[in-house]
Design a protein around this motif. Sequence first.
Motif, PDB file in Angstrom:
ATOM      1  N   GLY A  17       0.795  -1.232   0.000  1.00  0.00           N
ATOM      2  CA  GLY A  17       0.000   0.000   0.000  1.00  0.00           C
ATOM      3  C   GLY A  17       0.825   1.279   0.000  1.00  0.00           C
ATOM      4  N   ALA A  18       2.152   1.152   0.062  1.00  0.00           N
ATOM      5  CA  ALA A  18       3.009   2.344   0.219  1.00  0.00           C
ATOM      6  C   ALA A  18       2.943   3.310  -0.966  1.00  0.00           C
ATOM      7  N   SER A  19       2.459   2.856  -2.135  1.00  0.00           N
ATOM      8  CA  SER A  19       2.419   3.818  -3.256  1.00  0.00           C
ATOM      9  C   SER A  19       1.426   4.937  -2.966  1.00  0.00           C
ATOM     10  N   GLY A  20       0.488   4.723  -2.019  1.00  0.00           N
ATOM     11  CA  GLY A  20      -0.430   5.791  -1.610  1.00  0.00           C
ATOM     12  C   GLY A  20       0.286   6.933  -0.901  1.00  0.00           C
ATOM     13  N   ARG A  21       1.540   6.691  -0.490  1.00  0.00           N
ATOM     14  CA  ARG A  21       2.295   7.739   0.231  1.00  0.00           C
ATOM     15  C   ARG A  21       3.242   8.512  -0.661  1.00  0.00           C
ATOM     16  N   ILE A  22       3.183   8.247  -1.982  1.00  0.00           N
ATOM     17  CA  ILE A  22       4.123   8.938  -2.881  1.00  0.00           C
ATOM     18  C   ILE A  22       3.928  10.458  -2.817  1.00  0.00           C
ATOM     19  N   GLY A  23       2.668  10.906  -2.666  1.00  0.00           N
ATOM     20  CA  GLY A  23       2.403  12.350  -2.577  1.00  0.00           C
ATOM     21  C   GLY A  23       3.184  12.992  -1.438  1.00  0.00           C
ATOM     22  N   LEU A  52      -2.008   8.449  -7.464  1.00  0.00           N
ATOM     23  CA  LEU A  52      -2.685   9.680  -7.913  1.00  0.00           C
ATOM     24  C   LEU A  52      -3.507  10.287  -6.781  1.00  0.00           C
ATOM     25  N   ASN A  53      -4.190   9.434  -6.020  1.00  0.00           N
ATOM     26  CA  ASN A  53      -4.981   9.948  -4.892  1.00  0.00           C
ATOM     27  C   ASN A  53      -4.084  10.628  -3.862  1.00  0.00           C
ATOM     28  N   GLY A  54      -2.949   9.993  -3.572  1.00  0.00           N
ATOM     29  CA  GLY A  54      -2.022  10.553  -2.590  1.00  0.00           C
ATOM     30  C   GLY A  54      -1.424  11.874  -3.064  1.00  0.00           C
ATOM     31  N   LEU A  55      -1.112  11.947  -4.347  1.00  0.00           N
ATOM     32  CA  LEU A  55      -0.551  13.187  -4.895  1.00  0.00           C
ATOM     33  C   LEU A  55      -1.592  14.304  -4.822  1.00  0.00           C
ATOM     34  N   ARG A  56      -2.838  13.955  -5.175  1.00  0.00           N
ATOM     35  CA  ARG A  56      -3.925  14.941  -5.122  1.00  0.00           C
ATOM     36  C   ARG A  56      -4.086  15.440  -3.684  1.00  0.00           C
ATOM     37  N   ALA A  57      -4.096  14.508  -2.742  1.00  0.00           N
ATOM     38  CA  ALA A  57      -4.296  14.875  -1.328  1.00  0.00           C
ATOM     39  C   ALA A  57      -3.160  15.769  -0.822  1.00  0.00           C
ATOM     40  N   ALA A  58      -1.970  15.600  -1.398  1.00  0.00           N
ATOM     41  CA  ALA A  58      -0.831  16.421  -0.975  1.00  0.00           C
ATOM     42  C   ALA A  58      -0.781  17.753  -1.728  1.00  0.00           C
ATOM     43  N   GLY A  59      -1.783  17.989  -2.612  1.00  0.00           N
ATOM     44  CA  GLY A  59      -1.856  19.255  -3.343  1.00  0.00           C
ATOM     45  C   GLY A  59      -0.807  19.387  -4.428  1.00  0.00           C
ATOM     46  N   ILE A  60      -0.395  18.251  -4.988  1.00  0.00           N
ATOM     47  CA  ILE A  60       0.658  18.275  -6.008  1.00  0.00           C
ATOM     48  C   ILE A  60       0.047  18.065  -7.397  1.00  0.00           C
ATOM     49  N   ALA A  61       0.391  18.955  -8.339  1.00  0.00           N
ATOM     50  CA  ALA A  61      -0.102  18.819  -9.709  1.00  0.00           C
ATOM     51  C   ALA A  61       0.574  17.628 -10.370  1.00  0.00           C
ATOM     52  N   VAL A  62      -0.158  16.954 -11.296  1.00  0.00           N
ATOM     53  CA  VAL A  62       0.393  15.770 -11.954  1.00  0.00           C
ATOM     54  C   VAL A  62       0.237  15.889 -13.467  1.00  0.00           C
ATOM     55  N   THR A  63       1.313  15.660 -14.202  1.00  0.00           N
ATOM     56  CA  THR A  63       1.216  15.441 -15.646  1.00  0.00           C
ATOM     57  C   THR A  63       1.504  13.964 -15.875  1.00  0.00           C
TER      58      THR A  63
END
Length: 383
Positions: A17-23, A52-63
């Motif tokens: 599950g650690a990929s959820g912490r990438i953000g 993607l969910n973790g990045l969104r939650a951390a307020g990080i834009a994604v391309t």
Amino acid sequence: MIPFAFQTTRHVVVEPGASGRIGTLVAELGARHVFLVTDRGIEAAGLLEPALNGLRAAGIAVTLHTDVVADPPEALVLKAVEAARAAGADAVVSVGGGSSMDVAKLVALLVPGRQQLADIYGVGLARGPRLPLVLAPTTAGTGSEVTPISIVTTGAGEKKGVVAPVLIPDVAVLDADLTLGLPAPVTAATGVDAMVHAIEAFTSKRLKNPVSDCLAREALRLLAGNIAEACRNGSNRDARQAMLLGSMLAGMAFANAPVAAVHALAYPVGARFHVPHGLSNALVLPAVLRFNMTAAEALYAELAGIVVPEAGGSEAARAAALVDRLGRLGGELGLPVRLAEVGITAADVPALAEDAMKQTRLLINNPREVTLADATRIYGESL
Ligand SMILES: NC(=O)c1ccc[n+]([C@@H]2O[C@H](COP(=O)([O-])OP(=O)(O)OC[C@H]3O[C@@H](n4cnc5c(N)ncnc54)[C@H](O)[C@@H]3O)[C@@H](O)[C@H]2O)c1
Ligand SMILES: [Fe+2]
């Protein structure tokens, strides 16, 4: 003791599950806009959602960049660099196999850099700066998440490596959940690749050292002990996490004690015949091990204690038991075992052997010198 140096990724996160912490991990590196490199198969399998969910939650834009194909060609890398520049990304993430991770590494290097890709193939030519880089492998595998290596397919099918410390990623995220759906043939082939990394690091002629030896032994213990179960029962999370850990440890080993003739002979097979990297390794492995026997017997006997602990007798007998065991492994895992099964004939051998001899970066590490005649004979035995 022979003096040595050792480098690796400085931050590893090992947890289902650690990929959820990438953000969060990317935010800690100061990034605001991530270029996320992957392939369409990974996207279609839904493997990007936690990241993607973790990045969104951390307020990080994604391309999102999903254009990677296996054994990525040079032009694909250059297009990805352009896309990352146009997006204004300030960090690079990959959730993917070795192909995606290798593209991500070069994007992180080339976006802020002044060097051209064509000028940095080889060892130690690439220089920084590079963008922050976080890699989450979906195969166990290449170990690319901890290596200073990126492999690109150039021109009419030659595989070239960019090898430099600046390519060692900042963070490796080992999330077994990303590998639960990996099909058995890919699990087998990529797992054999990881085992070959451990074996070739352990027998590497030039830069083998006490740290790489520890890592290679433990990697081989985890990989040999879990590969059959991971193929048979892909949803076994413990086996999957052990395979990911094993492939990372093997990556840490061969990043410092480089791989040799198995990889040198496998690359032309992959580049010319589009045979997946792990399978190319599996196809030439038995004949290379037999060839190396005279120079590597003592080390093979030591590894026999891990892979075939029941083998006894003299050093030569134990080494032979290892070579025999590994020679049967691909077939037991359901992989093709002869080059002929992937469409290669005797007529192809001279060109393959000539290409293999160009892999001097790898051949210098082999415990036994490989001549053109040797390479020809090894391919011939593998037909
Ligand atoms: N950088 C290094 O240190 C290093 C080391 C060894 C090999 N390599 C390179 O890595 C590449 C091979 O990487 P690879 O073996 O990881 O395969 P890959 O990245 O080429 O992927 C192979 C296929 O598996 C699919 N796939 C990957 N993960 C999946 C998952 N979890 N579920 C379903 N499908 C999945 C992909 O979509 C793709 O179709 C080659 O280019 C090789 O030369 C690099
Ligand atoms: Fe490999």
